[in-house]
Design a protein around this motif. Sequence first.
Motif, short mmCIF file in Angstrom:
data_model
loop_
_atom_site.label_atom_id
_atom_site.label_comp_id
_atom_site.label_asym_id
_atom_site.label_seq_id
_atom_site.Cartn_x
_atom_site.Cartn_y
_atom_site.Cartn_z
N SER A 167 0.85 -1.19 0.00
CA SER A 167 0.00 0.00 0.00
C SER A 167 0.89 1.24 0.00
O SER A 167 2.11 1.14 0.10
CB SER A 167 -0.92 0.01 1.23
OG SER A 167 -0.15 0.07 2.42
N VAL A 257 -12.27 2.68 -7.84
CA VAL A 257 -12.71 2.79 -6.44
C VAL A 257 -12.25 1.58 -5.64
O VAL A 257 -11.66 1.72 -4.56
CB VAL A 257 -14.24 2.94 -6.35
CG1 VAL A 257 -14.70 2.89 -4.91
CG2 VAL A 257 -14.69 4.24 -7.00
N VAL A 258 -12.52 0.38 -6.16
CA VAL A 258 -12.17 -0.85 -5.44
C VAL A 258 -10.65 -0.99 -5.32
O VAL A 258 -10.12 -1.30 -4.24
CB VAL A 258 -12.77 -2.07 -6.15
CG1 VAL A 258 -12.32 -3.37 -5.48
CG2 VAL A 258 -14.28 -1.98 -6.18
N GLU A 260 -8.31 1.33 -5.46
CA GLU A 260 -7.76 2.33 -4.54
C GLU A 260 -8.04 1.96 -3.09
O GLU A 260 -7.21 2.21 -2.21
CB GLU A 260 -8.35 3.71 -4.87
CG GLU A 260 -7.85 4.29 -6.17
CD GLU A 260 -8.50 5.62 -6.50
OE1 GLU A 260 -8.15 6.21 -7.54
OE2 GLU A 260 -9.36 6.08 -5.72
N ARG A 261 -9.19 1.38 -2.85
CA ARG A 261 -9.52 0.96 -1.49
C ARG A 261 -8.59 -0.16 -1.02
O ARG A 261 -8.11 -0.14 0.12
CB ARG A 261 -10.98 0.48 -1.47
CG ARG A 261 -11.49 0.09 -0.09
CD ARG A 261 -11.68 1.31 0.79
NE ARG A 261 -12.39 0.96 2.01
CZ ARG A 261 -12.70 1.85 2.96
NH1 ARG A 261 -12.39 3.12 2.80
NH2 ARG A 261 -13.32 1.46 4.05
N ALA A 264 -5.05 1.29 -0.55
CA ALA A 264 -5.01 2.50 0.29
C ALA A 264 -4.44 3.70 -0.47
O ALA A 264 -3.59 4.44 0.05
CB ALA A 264 -4.21 2.24 1.56
N GLY A 269 -11.57 7.38 -5.37
CA GLY A 269 -12.31 6.23 -4.88
C GLY A 269 -12.55 6.30 -3.39
O GLY A 269 -13.69 6.17 -2.91
N GLN A 270 -11.49 6.55 -2.63
CA GLN A 270 -11.62 6.67 -1.19
C GLN A 270 -12.49 7.87 -0.83
O GLN A 270 -13.33 7.79 0.08
CB GLN A 270 -10.23 6.83 -0.56
CG GLN A 270 -10.21 6.89 0.95
CD GLN A 270 -10.68 5.60 1.58
OE1 GLN A 270 -10.26 4.52 1.19
NE2 GLN A 270 -11.57 5.68 2.55
N LEU A 273 -16.24 6.96 -1.36
CA LEU A 273 -16.80 6.09 -0.32
C LEU A 273 -17.10 6.88 0.96
O LEU A 273 -18.16 6.73 1.56
CB LEU A 273 -15.83 4.95 -0.02
CG LEU A 273 -15.66 3.90 -1.12
CD1 LEU A 273 -14.61 2.89 -0.73
CD2 LEU A 273 -16.98 3.21 -1.41
N ASP A 274 -16.15 7.73 1.36
CA ASP A 274 -16.38 8.56 2.55
C ASP A 274 -17.58 9.48 2.35
O ASP A 274 -18.38 9.67 3.28
CB ASP A 274 -15.13 9.39 2.87
CG ASP A 274 -13.96 8.52 3.30
OD1 ASP A 274 -14.20 7.37 3.73
OD2 ASP A 274 -12.81 8.98 3.20
#
Length: 319
Positions: A167, A257-258, A260-261, A264, A269-270, A273-274
Motif C-alpha cells: 500500500s 474505487v475498489v 484504490e480501497r 489504500a 475512490g476513497q 466512499l467517505d
Amino acid sequence: MTMLRFVLVKLGQAAITFVLAAVLIFLGIRALPGDPALMAAGEEATQEQIEAVRAELGLDQPLVVQFFGFLGDVFTLDLGDSYATGASVLSMLTTALPVTIWLTVYSVVIAVVIGVVLGLVAERYRGKWPESFANALALLGLSIPNFWFGILAIVVLAVTFGLFPASGYVEFSENPLRALYYLTLPAIVLGTGLAAVIARQTRASMIETMGTDYVRTARAKGLSRARVLLRYGLRNSLIVLVTIVGLQLGGLISGAVVTERIFALPGIGQMTLDAVFNRDYPVIQAVVLVVTVAYIVINLAVDVLYSVVNPRIRMEGMA
C-alpha cells in the motif's frame, strides 16, 4: 472544413449529453436515503439546528432552484464545500484526482502492452501451444474479479516475495520512479480485465486481416508472415484498439474505487466512499460529474481518432 464541422457537431452532442447527465446526477444524488443536513449538524443536534443547517446549505429551496444553482456553480467551477469536513470540494478533487488519473493511465499502458503482445502471439502461433497459453491468460483475466486479484497480488507479490509495496503512494513530483514503483501493482490489478479484452479482440482482428486479399498478395511478393503481421495486421487493428480503450477508459476511472480501497491510494475512490457514508452531496456530485465529463471527453476523442484513422467514418457521420 469537413473536419472542423465534424468536431463542432460532436462538441454539440457532448454539450447536450453533459446537461442531461447533470440532471440525472442532481436528481440521483438527492434520491439517496438519509438527511445530509442531519449529517452536517451532527447526531445530537436539535431540530432547530438541523433546520438552520438545511437553510444554510440551501436544501430548503425548491429542487428547480437548487438545480440551476448547482449548474451555475459547475460552470464557474464553484463546487461548494464538503458537508462533512467543510473543505473546498475543488481542492479535494485537485488533490485526489491526479492519483486516479495516474493509476488509470498506467493501467491502460500496461493493458495495451500485455493485450497486444498476447493477441500477436495467439495469431502468430495459431493451432500451437502459445495460442492456447495466450487464450488461457486472456480468459483468466476476464474471469478473476479485481478485488480478489488485488488481495491475492498483495499476499503473493507484496507480502510473500516483497516485490512491490502492499500500500501507499508517492507523489510524481517528489520521485517519478518511486511513484511508478508504488503504482505498478495496483495498475496491473486494474488493467488485467482490459488487457484480456484487448488480447482477444486483437487476435480476432488479426485473423480477419491476415485472410484478406492484400495480405495474401504481400505474402506472395515474399514478405515474411511476421513482417506482414506487424505492418498490416497491427495497423488495421488500430480502430479496434481505439474502440476498446475508449470504451473501457471511463470504466477504469470509475472502477478504480475498489483498487484504490485495496491498496489504500488517496484517489477519488476513497473520497467517494467517505462521501457516500456521510451523505456528502457536494462531494458525491463532484466525483460523479468528473467521471461523466471523463466519459464524454474520452468518447469525443475516440470519435475524432476514428476520423483520423479512417476518414470514411467522418464522411459517414456527416451524411
